[in-house]
Write a protein that holds these residues in place. Sequence first.
Motif, PDB file in Angstrom:
ATOM      1  N   ASN A 180     -17.835 -38.945  33.328  1.00 43.48           N
ATOM      2  CA  ASN A 180     -16.538 -38.338  33.018  1.00 43.48           C
ATOM      3  C   ASN A 180     -15.518 -39.266  32.376  1.00 43.48           C
ATOM      4  O   ASN A 180     -14.536 -38.802  31.790  1.00 43.48           O
ATOM      5  N   SER A 181     -15.702 -40.567  32.482  1.00 40.65           N
ATOM      6  CA  SER A 181     -14.648 -41.466  31.998  1.00 40.65           C
ATOM      7  C   SER A 181     -15.163 -42.874  31.748  1.00 40.65           C
ATOM      8  O   SER A 181     -16.284 -43.230  32.139  1.00 40.65           O
ATOM      9  N   GLU A 182     -14.311 -43.683  31.098  1.00 36.49           N
ATOM     10  CA  GLU A 182     -14.549 -45.113  30.924  1.00 36.49           C
ATOM     11  C   GLU A 182     -13.375 -45.860  31.532  1.00 36.49           C
ATOM     12  O   GLU A 182     -12.218 -45.533  31.263  1.00 36.49           O
ATOM     13  N   SER A 183     -13.655 -46.859  32.369  1.00 34.30           N
ATOM     14  CA  SER A 183     -12.608 -47.648  33.026  1.00 34.30           C
ATOM     15  C   SER A 183     -12.895 -49.128  32.828  1.00 34.30           C
ATOM     16  O   SER A 183     -14.028 -49.524  32.534  1.00 34.30           O
ATOM     17  N   GLU A 184     -11.858 -49.947  33.004  1.00 38.32           N
ATOM     18  CA  GLU A 184     -12.015 -51.388  32.810  1.00 38.32           C
ATOM     19  C   GLU A 184     -11.210 -52.146  33.847  1.00 38.32           C
ATOM     20  O   GLU A 184     -10.085 -51.771  34.181  1.00 38.32           O
ATOM     21  N   ILE A 185     -11.807 -53.211  34.373  1.00 35.56           N
ATOM     22  CA  ILE A 185     -11.104 -54.147  35.245  1.00 35.56           C
ATOM     23  C   ILE A 185     -11.047 -55.485  34.506  1.00 35.56           C
ATOM     24  O   ILE A 185     -12.079 -56.061  34.168  1.00 35.56           O
ATOM     25  N   SER A 186      -9.839 -55.941  34.236  1.00 33.79           N
ATOM     26  CA  SER A 186      -9.658 -57.180  33.484  1.00 33.79           C
ATOM     27  C   SER A 186      -9.607 -58.362  34.450  1.00 33.79           C
ATOM     28  O   SER A 186      -8.808 -58.379  35.390  1.00 33.79           O
ATOM     29  N   GLY A 187     -10.453 -59.364  34.213  1.00 31.87           N
ATOM     30  CA  GLY A 187     -10.522 -60.527  35.095  1.00 31.87           C
ATOM     31  C   GLY A 187      -9.356 -61.484  34.904  1.00 31.87           C
ATOM     32  O   GLY A 187      -8.595 -61.394  33.936  1.00 31.87           O
ATOM     33  N   LYS A 188      -9.220 -62.427  35.828  1.00 34.14           N
ATOM     34  CA  LYS A 188      -8.147 -63.420  35.793  1.00 34.14           C
ATOM     35  C   LYS A 188      -8.467 -64.493  34.752  1.00 34.14           C
ATOM     36  O   LYS A 188      -9.542 -65.066  34.740  1.00 34.14           O
ATOM     37  N   SER A 189      -7.502 -64.759  33.894  1.00 35.25           N
ATOM     38  CA  SER A 189      -7.684 -65.740  32.818  1.00 35.25           C
ATOM     39  C   SER A 189      -7.563 -67.170  33.333  1.00 35.25           C
ATOM     40  O   SER A 189      -6.790 -67.435  34.265  1.00 35.25           O
ATOM     41  N   PRO A 190      -8.286 -68.112  32.742  1.00 33.22           N
ATOM     42  CA  PRO A 190      -8.147 -69.529  33.121  1.00 33.22           C
ATOM     43  C   PRO A 190      -6.833 -70.094  32.599  1.00 33.22           C
ATOM     44  O   PRO A 190      -6.207 -69.537  31.694  1.00 33.22           O
ATOM     45  N   ASN A 191      -6.424 -71.212  33.155  1.00 35.76           N
ATOM     46  CA  ASN A 191      -5.205 -71.880  32.706  1.00 35.76           C
ATOM     47  C   ASN A 191      -5.466 -72.639  31.397  1.00 35.76           C
ATOM     48  O   ASN A 191      -6.464 -73.339  31.253  1.00 35.76           O
ATOM     49  N   ILE A 192      -4.543 -72.489  30.464  1.00 36.36           N
ATOM     50  CA  ILE A 192      -4.616 -73.200  29.191  1.00 36.36           C
ATOM     51  C   ILE A 192      -3.398 -74.112  29.096  1.00 36.36           C
ATOM     52  O   ILE A 192      -2.260 -73.649  29.161  1.00 36.36           O
ATOM     53  N   SER A 193      -3.616 -75.398  28.975  1.00 35.75           N
ATOM     54  CA  SER A 193      -2.527 -76.378  28.999  1.00 35.75           C
ATOM     55  C   SER A 193      -1.907 -76.562  27.619  1.00 35.75           C
ATOM     56  O   SER A 193      -2.479 -76.137  26.600  1.00 35.75           O
ATOM     57  N   ASN A 194      -0.765 -77.227  27.576  1.00 40.03           N
ATOM     58  CA  ASN A 194      -0.131 -77.557  26.295  1.00 40.03           C
ATOM     59  C   ASN A 194      -1.033 -78.460  25.453  1.00 40.03           C
ATOM     60  O   ASN A 194      -1.041 -78.368  24.217  1.00 40.03           O
ATOM     61  N   LYS A 195      -1.781 -79.335  26.121  1.00 39.57           N
ATOM     62  CA  LYS A 195      -2.721 -80.205  25.408  1.00 39.57           C
ATOM     63  C   LYS A 195      -3.793 -79.369  24.718  1.00 39.57           C
ATOM     64  O   LYS A 195      -4.182 -79.647  23.574  1.00 39.57           O
ATOM     65  N   ASN A 196      -4.280 -78.339  25.411  1.00 37.43           N
ATOM     66  CA  ASN A 196      -5.269 -77.445  24.809  1.00 37.43           C
ATOM     67  C   ASN A 196      -4.700 -76.739  23.585  1.00 37.43           C
ATOM     68  O   ASN A 196      -5.376 -76.581  22.562  1.00 37.43           O
ATOM     69  N   ILE A 197      -3.444 -76.310  23.685  1.00 41.55           N
ATOM     70  CA  ILE A 197      -2.779 -75.636  22.568  1.00 41.55           C
ATOM     71  C   ILE A 197      -2.653 -76.571  21.359  1.00 41.55           C
ATOM     72  O   ILE A 197      -2.884 -76.168  20.211  1.00 41.55           O
ATOM     73  N   GLU A 198      -2.316 -77.822  21.627  1.00 46.48           N
ATOM     74  CA  GLU A 198      -2.192 -78.796  20.532  1.00 46.48           C
ATOM     75  C   GLU A 198      -3.539 -79.019  19.848  1.00 46.48           C
ATOM     76  O   GLU A 198      -3.595 -79.203  18.620  1.00 46.48           O
TER      77      GLU A 198
END
Length: 304
Positions: A97-115
């Motif tokens: 009858n339907s489609e559902s989704e459970i979104s998992g918890k995202s990991p932490n991304i640091s400022n160093k990773n962004i750079e």
Amino acid sequence: MIYTLTLNPAIDYYIDMNKFEEGELNKVNNAYTLPGGKGINVSKVLKNFDVESMALGFYGGFTGNYIKTHLKDYGIKDGFIELEEDTRINIKLKTNNSESEISGKSPNISNKNIEELFKLVKNIKENDILVLSGSIPNSVRNSIYREIIDLLKNKNIKVILDSRDEAFKEAIKSGVFLSKPNKNELKEYFNKEINSFEDIIFYSKKLIEEGSQNLIVSMGKEGSALIAKDAVYKGNAPEGKLISSVGAGDSMVAGIVYGISKGLNIEDSYKYAIASGSATACSEGLTSFETMNKFLEKVKIEKI
């Protein structure tokens, strides 16, 4: 070169069952896992169409290794940055009858990773295509897409934006070649009721004024619309047996990128977007080039 960026990838765990009863033991008919993430899906469809791309983003832990291995096996160039925490797992549940989704918890991304990511982005060259897709992890500022676009301001790069909420609003300010909101996302952006095709055109043109040169607005069974600065096109939803809508929007993005990469104009590229999205919706997984071509024959576009 085509680049896709997935800031918040996942392992998608697909479950198929007759029905789901909360608080009870539920039996699964079928289950499988795939690397998920809108940019990853775009890269995979492009690979199915024999077009090379480089997938950028973040992954970590044993789930990240799964994604890394899958991209390698698929033959997709990998520019992902490794994190300390595990990449999330999403659950996609389909019943009769339907489609559902459970979104998992995202990991932490640091400022160093962004750079580190910014250093990779700066290597994108003149006339390349960059696809910014998907949600922003909680640890990343909502301005991240806008900052990336600003890094590339002096290069003739076509930026395709497929996101929502604050990240979308921020990115539009810096200007993109094309964005792909659906009808509901357009409604959320302007906080207005959208009840007709005329409403879609009206608010899409407002988004063009704000910084999106072109828009594709998907409308489900009603088809889609391509709104450019001086032209509006309405596309049909080619007939087919719906299997799953998962990845259909990403396939639309891949389709229009495919057309653009082949030197086609925006209207002809739009035909590939429609065919690709419809083909995936009627496929087990993401569309192949052969299936997309079958749907291409059914595509009808009307200039409004």
